[in-house]
Scaffold this motif. Structure first.
Motif, short mmCIF file in Angstrom:
data_model
loop_
_atom_site.label_atom_id
_atom_site.label_comp_id
_atom_site.label_asym_id
_atom_site.label_seq_id
_atom_site.Cartn_x
_atom_site.Cartn_y
_atom_site.Cartn_z
N GLY A 93 0.82 -1.21 0.00
CA GLY A 93 0.00 0.00 0.00
C GLY A 93 0.85 1.25 0.00
O GLY A 93 2.04 1.22 -0.31
N LYS A 94 0.22 2.36 0.36
CA LYS A 94 0.90 3.65 0.39
C LYS A 94 0.69 4.30 1.75
O LYS A 94 -0.41 4.28 2.29
N GLU A 95 1.76 4.87 2.32
CA GLU A 95 1.69 5.58 3.60
C GLU A 95 2.70 6.72 3.58
O GLU A 95 3.64 6.72 2.79
N LYS A 96 2.50 7.68 4.46
CA LYS A 96 3.45 8.77 4.61
C LYS A 96 4.38 8.49 5.78
O LYS A 96 3.96 8.01 6.83
N VAL A 97 5.65 8.82 5.59
CA VAL A 97 6.64 8.77 6.66
C VAL A 97 7.35 10.11 6.68
O VAL A 97 7.90 10.54 5.65
N SER A 98 7.34 10.77 7.80
CA SER A 98 7.95 12.11 7.93
C SER A 98 7.41 13.05 6.84
O SER A 98 8.15 13.84 6.24
N ASP A 99 6.09 12.92 6.56
CA ASP A 99 5.38 13.76 5.59
C ASP A 99 5.76 13.50 4.13
O ASP A 99 5.39 14.27 3.25
N TYR A 100 6.47 12.42 3.86
CA TYR A 100 6.81 12.06 2.48
C TYR A 100 5.99 10.83 2.07
O TYR A 100 6.00 9.81 2.78
N PRO A 101 5.27 10.89 0.94
CA PRO A 101 4.53 9.71 0.46
C PRO A 101 5.49 8.56 0.17
O PRO A 101 6.55 8.75 -0.44
N CYS A 102 5.13 7.38 0.62
CA CYS A 102 5.99 6.20 0.45
C CYS A 102 5.18 5.02 -0.06
O CYS A 102 3.97 4.91 0.21
N ILE A 103 5.84 4.13 -0.78
CA ILE A 103 5.29 2.83 -1.12
C ILE A 103 5.69 1.85 -0.02
O ILE A 103 6.87 1.69 0.27
N LYS A 104 4.70 1.24 0.58
CA LYS A 104 4.96 0.25 1.63
C LYS A 104 5.01 -1.13 0.98
O LYS A 104 4.07 -1.52 0.27
N LYS A 105 6.11 -1.86 1.17
CA LYS A 105 6.22 -3.16 0.55
C LYS A 105 7.00 -4.13 1.45
O LYS A 105 7.85 -3.71 2.24
N LYS A 106 6.70 -5.40 1.29
CA LYS A 106 7.41 -6.45 2.01
C LYS A 106 8.42 -7.08 1.07
O LYS A 106 8.07 -7.50 -0.03
N VAL A 107 9.68 -7.12 1.49
CA VAL A 107 10.73 -7.68 0.65
C VAL A 107 11.40 -8.83 1.38
O VAL A 107 11.57 -8.81 2.60
N THR A 108 11.76 -9.84 0.62
CA THR A 108 12.52 -10.98 1.15
C THR A 108 13.93 -10.91 0.59
O THR A 108 14.11 -10.79 -0.62
#
Length: 601
Positions: free
Chosen positions: A133-148
């Motif tokens: 999904g998408k979330e903000k971190v420190s006011d910056y839009p980010c792509i949230k992803k799980k990586v192996t």
């Protein structure tokens, strides 16, 4: 060998904290080429425990030319470790500094970007990726992803999964969450270039000669020596004072001392006795390898069989190990004159300039020829008598003879199953004579054409590439290919009439390259990969039963790194390799080479 990944994460946190300056520093120049990337900033790097408590905070100061990290190590204050440290990396000086503020100690060394990146690349190899999904971190839009990812820790392959929050404005993730619940996050980001005063070396600190010493870790029965009381001597001297490691007759640190180091680190991070025993087994193997290092007079004789020795320059120290020579010399010439001499003498022999930076008689020159690399760089006085204008080092690396297998590899490669597999391979009508051979004829592209491969689109019209074309176009990132030919869809040089080294076709062409079908006859498949980092469009895949079961992508870097897949679950099945280049924007190209069974090491 069963390994607790949480233990490994704790153990490597201290190493990665020390490495973060080099990692960030190395990433910045590449980021500067991408429009919209923020390349100069400061931020807090906050580490949180699974219960949400802050366990340490570091302050980062980043520019394209330098990097500084101020903060605490995990385990600060334990086993003599400092509460506060500073790491400083300066590109223009080719130097790196580690400061222990508690004991006023400093460790200074060459900024070996390539070596650090080699260590980190195994940590960055992505086996699988899932967008959450998408979330903000420190006011910056980010792509949230799980990586192996798969990490090579002391010869053990550790596969872990973590969640990252990646912004398109920064090269590094703004937030990372491990399987054990530990989180790191960039906070209080200030997108202004930090003051140049922050990147000046600090004064009033006593030099020490190794990283462990500056970290203040006490590995002797006594305590660390007080600043200014350290003894000096050659590497072959046996030193019994507190805080000094004893050495054997060849100058190597004795095994019991290394074991004490490991046990101290294990204690600091709360590792139990069973886990410590696992690490000791791998360390014992590594110590056996290190015994091959020679630090004696005449060790550099082999180097002069490969490159010339400048007349009048004197040797201050020399070291030889499998596949590598390291020599420090003193001269009355400038570093620029030394580098000019070697570039001029070695150019007719096929050596190519792969990057340099010299200013104020400090810096480096990197020359490459196939898999050989020669680095000429400024160095510290190794304790030579006489007056010299410049001290410089020659570091030459080349493929080394195959080392004995590690305990884990030896166990995996012995027994009746391996014998049966080798007997089966003898009957295969392909150019594979062992479990570590090619997947099929021309799976390494050394035929100089696409025999046993089928291209589509136009990305592979000028493939395979011949030689180190990125270096020929002065990219500063050697291809690190095997043999003569490899796949590089940015390149346009096959050695054909009318073509010139350095020609390119760019990122615009797209297409796929699909191999012939082959029966998987080994437990592992390895290959080299580089180029763009886009798992959805720029990647290498293993296809079994019509499905892509394993995928790997590049790391936004031309230099290829070896990736190993565990294919034991698919053994005996018909499979194929797909090399995909379906992106026509920035870093829309793939580099690949040398598909074979085994780890490729």
């Amino acid at each position: 060998m069963a390994t607790n990944t949480g233990m490994v994460s704790k153990l490597w946190h201290i190493i990665l904290w020390v490495s973060v300056a080099w990692f960030l520093f190395s990433a910045i120049p590449a980021a500067a080429l991408l429009k919209g990337k923020i390349t100069s900033y400061s931020a807090d790097l906050v580490m949180l425990s699974p219960d949400g408590k802050e366990v340490d905070t570091s302050r980062l100061f980043i520019t394209p030319e330098a990097c500084r990290v101020d903060g605490m190590l995990m385990g600060a204050g334990q086993q003599g470790m400092p509460k506060e440290m500073t790491i400083l990396a300066l590109n223009h000086r080719n130097r790196q500094y580690m400061y222990n503020h508690d004991k006023k100690l400093v460790y200074e060394s060459d900024l070996d970007e390539q070596q650090m990146m080699e260590m980190l690349k195994s940590y960055e190899n992505v086996d699988a990726e899932k967008i959450l999904g998408k979330e903000k971190v420190s006011d910056y839009p980010c792509i949230k992803k799980k990586v192996t990812t798969t990490t090579d820790v002391m010869g053990m392959k550790i596969t872990t999964s973590q969640t990252i929050w990646q912004s398109d404005r920064f090269e590094m993730p703004l937030r990372t969450l491990t399987e054990e619940g530990y989180m790191s996050e960039l906070r209080n980001i200030v997108t202004q270039k930090p003051s140049s005063n922050l990147f000046e070396p600090l004064s009033g600190y006593t030099p020490v000669n190794n990283m462990m010493a500056v970290m203040g870790m006490d590995f002797s029965e006594g305590s660390m020596p007080e600043p200014g009381t350290e003894k000096t001597g050659s590497l072959t001297d046996r030193q019994d004072s507190a805080g000094k490691f004893s050495r054997d007759d060849t100058g190597n640190m004795e095994a019991e001392d290394m074991m004490k180091i490991m046990e101290k680190i294990m204690t600091a991070f709360g590792v139990d006795s069973e886990q410590t025993a696992q690490i000791r087994e791998s360390l014992s193997y590594a110590l056996g390898e290190s015994r091959q290092i020679e630090m004696v007079s005449g060790a550099a004789d082999g180097l002069w069989q490969i490159i010339p020795q400048r007349s009048g320059d004197l040797i201050g120290s020399e070291m030889q190990m499998p596949g590598s020579y390291y020599v420090v010399l003193g001269t009355q010439s400038s570093l620029a004159q030394v580098c000019g001499y070697y570039e001029g003498r070695l150019d007719p022999e096929g050596w190519q300039n792969s990057g340099s930076h010299i200013q104020d008689n400090m810096g480096f020159l990197l020359l490459t020829r196939g898999e050989q690399q020669l680095t000429i760089s400024s160095a510290d006085d190794p304790g030579m008598e006489g007056n010299f204008k410049t001290f410089y080092s020659l570091k030459l690396t080349e493929p080394s003879p195959e080392s004995p297998p590690s305990p884990a590899d030896a166990a995996a490669s012995s027994g009746p199953e391996t014998a049966l597999q080798e007997e089966k391979n003898e009957n295969l009508d392909i150019q594979t004579t062992s479990i570590r051979g090619l997947l099929f004829h021309n799976s390494d592209f050394e035929a100089g054409d696409l025999t046993n491969w089928s291209p589509s689109g136009d990305a592979f019209d000028f493939q395979p590439s011949k030689g180190d074309n990125p270096t020929a176009r002065r990219r500063g990132q050697p291809s690190s290919h095997q043999g003569d030919y490899w796949i590089g869809t940015y390149e346009k040089y096959q050695g054909a009439a009318g073509q010139k080294p350095g020609q390119t076709q760019g990122d615009r062409p797209t297409g796929t390259l699909t191999s012939v079908s082959f029966e998987i006859s080994g437990d592992h498949i390895s290959f080299l990969i580089g180029g763009g980092s886009r798992l959805d469009s720029v990647y290498v895949a293993l296809v079994v039963d019509g499905k892509e079961v394993l995928k790997a992508t590049g790391n936004n870097h031309e230099s290829m790194q070896r990736v190993t897949w565990d294919v034991a679950a698919h053994k005996g099945k018909s499979a194929g390799i797909v090399i995909s280049d379906q992106h026509n924007g920035g870093w829309g190209h793939i580099n690949a080479d040398d598909f074979r069974y085994g780890s490729g090491e």
